[in-house]
Design an enzyme around this catalytic site. Sequence first.
Site, PDB file in Angstrom:
ATOM      1  N   ASP A 148       7.940   1.293  24.345  1.00 38.27           N
ATOM      2  CA  ASP A 148       7.211   0.629  22.823  1.00 38.27           C
ATOM      3  C   ASP A 148       7.981   1.387  22.180  1.00 38.27           C
ATOM      4  OD1 ASP A 148       4.602   0.838  22.049  1.00 38.27           O
ATOM      5  OD2 ASP A 148       4.046   0.520  23.960  1.00 38.27           O
ATOM      6  N   ARG A 190      -3.439  -7.652  26.833  1.00 38.09           N
ATOM      7  CA  ARG A 190      -3.972  -6.036  26.168  1.00 38.09           C
ATOM      8  C   ARG A 190      -4.552  -7.750  24.992  1.00 38.09           C
ATOM      9  NH1 ARG A 190      -2.253  -1.870  23.814  1.00 38.09           N
ATOM     10  NH2 ARG A 190      -4.208  -2.458  23.137  1.00 38.09           N
ATOM     11  N   ASP A 198      -6.546   0.225  21.496  1.00 36.10           N
ATOM     12  CA  ASP A 198      -5.449   1.306  21.313  1.00 36.10           C
ATOM     13  C   ASP A 198      -6.313   2.254  22.205  1.00 36.10           C
ATOM     14  OD1 ASP A 198      -3.615  -0.573  20.528  1.00 36.10           O
ATOM     15  OD2 ASP A 198      -2.248   0.789  19.465  1.00 36.10           O
ATOM     16  N   SER A 204       0.055  -9.365  23.512  1.00 39.66           N
ATOM     17  CA  SER A 204      -0.638  -8.255  23.213  1.00 39.66           C
ATOM     18  C   SER A 204      -1.863  -9.226  21.950  1.00 39.66           C
ATOM     19  CB  SER A 204      -0.145  -7.456  22.032  1.00 39.66           C
ATOM     20  OG  SER A 204       0.406  -6.569  22.846  1.00 39.66           O
ATOM     21  N   ASP A 236       3.700  -7.357  21.209  1.00 35.57           N
ATOM     22  CA  ASP A 236       2.908  -6.491  20.384  1.00 35.57           C
ATOM     23  C   ASP A 236       2.791  -7.731  19.065  1.00 35.57           C
ATOM     24  OD1 ASP A 236       0.853  -5.316  19.121  1.00 35.57           O
ATOM     25  OD2 ASP A 236       1.924  -3.558  18.931  1.00 35.57           O
TER      26      ASP A 236
HETATM   27  C1  GLA Z   1       0.004  -1.374  18.545  1.00 33.21           C
HETATM   28  C2  GLA Z   1       0.135  -1.483  20.306  1.00 33.21           C
HETATM   29  C3  GLA Z   1       0.062  -0.158  21.220  1.00 33.21           C
HETATM   30  C4  GLA Z   1       1.316   0.717  20.577  1.00 33.21           C
HETATM   31  C5  GLA Z   1       1.635   0.557  18.814  1.00 33.21           C
HETATM   32  C6  GLA Z   1       3.070   0.669  18.753  1.00 33.21           C
HETATM   33  O1  GLA Z   1      -0.985  -0.203  18.692  1.00 33.21           O
HETATM   34  O2  GLA Z   1      -1.342  -1.390  21.112  1.00 33.21           O
HETATM   35  O3  GLA Z   1      -0.041  -0.154  22.647  1.00 33.21           O
HETATM   36  O4  GLA Z   1       2.654  -0.584  21.120  1.00 33.21           O
HETATM   37  O5  GLA Z   1       1.300  -0.550  18.541  1.00 33.21           O
HETATM   38  O6  GLA Z   1       3.142   1.057  17.367  1.00 33.21           O
END
Ligand code: GLA
Length: 431
Positions: A79, A215, A219, A190, A158
């Site tokens: 990630d 997504r 989170d 995302s 993202d």
């Molecule tokens: C966002 C995403 C998370 C993660 C963070 C990393 O908040 O939704 O899943 O990847 O960024 O900084």
Amino acid sequence: MTSAVVFFVLAVSVGTLALDNGLMRTPPMGWLAWERFRCDIDCDHDPKNCISEKLFMDMADRLAEDGWRELGYEYVNIDDCWSSMERDANGRLQPDPKRFPSGIPHLAQYVHDRGLKLGIYGDLGTHTCGGYPGTTLDKVATDAQTFADWGIDMLKLDGCYSNATEQEQGYPLMSKALNATGRPIGYSCSWPAYQGGLPPKVNYTLLGEICNLWRNYGDIQDSWSSVLSIADWFFDNQDILQPAAGPGRWNDPDMLIIGDFGLSVDQSRSQMALWAIMAAPLFMSNDLRSLDSRSRAVLQNKGVIAINQDPLGVQGRRLIKEQSGVEVFWRPLSSDASALVFFSRREDMPFRYQTSLKKLNYTAGVYQIYDIYQEKALSPIKDVSDFVVSINPSGVVMWYVYPAKKMHRDAMLYGPSLHRHGNRFAPPTHL
Ligand code: GLA
């Protein structure tokens, strides 16, 4: 036109229409660093848990050696916070040299050697959410090619530090750029999460054409209240979300936090059951090196995995919300089977919930029942007969249900292996 030209024209037009990678016909499964390991870059003081090649090699070892890979958990996903703060002289992303001294191609090879796949993280925008270099529109093609050159198998893109217009251009653009590399790379978007997750701002038809998963919502955190709020949002909006999913295109309610610090055993079973009903991607974010045996049993339960991975690929729904705090969920499965989840939001004691299959919209007949967490067959039930399930506080009872009569006829015609699901799971009564 020569055949070469025809081929070229076809290839280009197909490439521009849709994500065409044939991947993720069932929800992807694996491990993802974020929820458990976040942006811990302090390798001097916390070498075991910091975001480094060592962490991903450790997890690849565990996935390969502890029975996960055989169950379908195949992705090892990086990630945020993996990269250097600067692009290289050619404008390409590069990993932090201290934390990934062997480079990403080496890590990809390590993961592939173990029969696994490697995922990476990028961000459409000026910076990632953690403040690392992002992928602006002019860098989309470069970054797609870099990931392909490295041997990457999945990209989570993202959306921090970009606006709605940039996202509208950038997410489809990355889809095309990934296709153009010729390497099959699963694509997690995302985008909808940054646009509130609902129409008219979110176009789920388009998402299904350009992304393998997306997504939709905020989170996940390491708590039961977080799991509950996510599940509630997804089922409250099921009329919009449920039809969007199908083979190759999945709603993503975020990672499994089973094995971390926030869930009881019953709550772990609930997260797993609800994620299976939702046909959700199953990305664990936990420490596989020190997982307790009860969490392992939940995550490795073959029945719940088979339901999640059912080849029909139809997302399930919430059928009923009772005043008592009980909710019933249902998902249609291949071979006329289905899954039922009886979930209790109560906080007092195991609740005895009485209903019948007829009340849950089942057609007339006799049904065989396999209890997923008890791992045993129950007595067959007639649609009209009332039955009682005892549901623990914040827990579930999960059933795999299939018609008894049809089973007998088909078993005679085709042999007993009919109800095997991808050869991963067969309730004992089928054998
Ligand atoms: C966002 C995403 C998370 C993660 C963070 C990393 O908040 O939704 O899943 O990847 O960024 O900084």
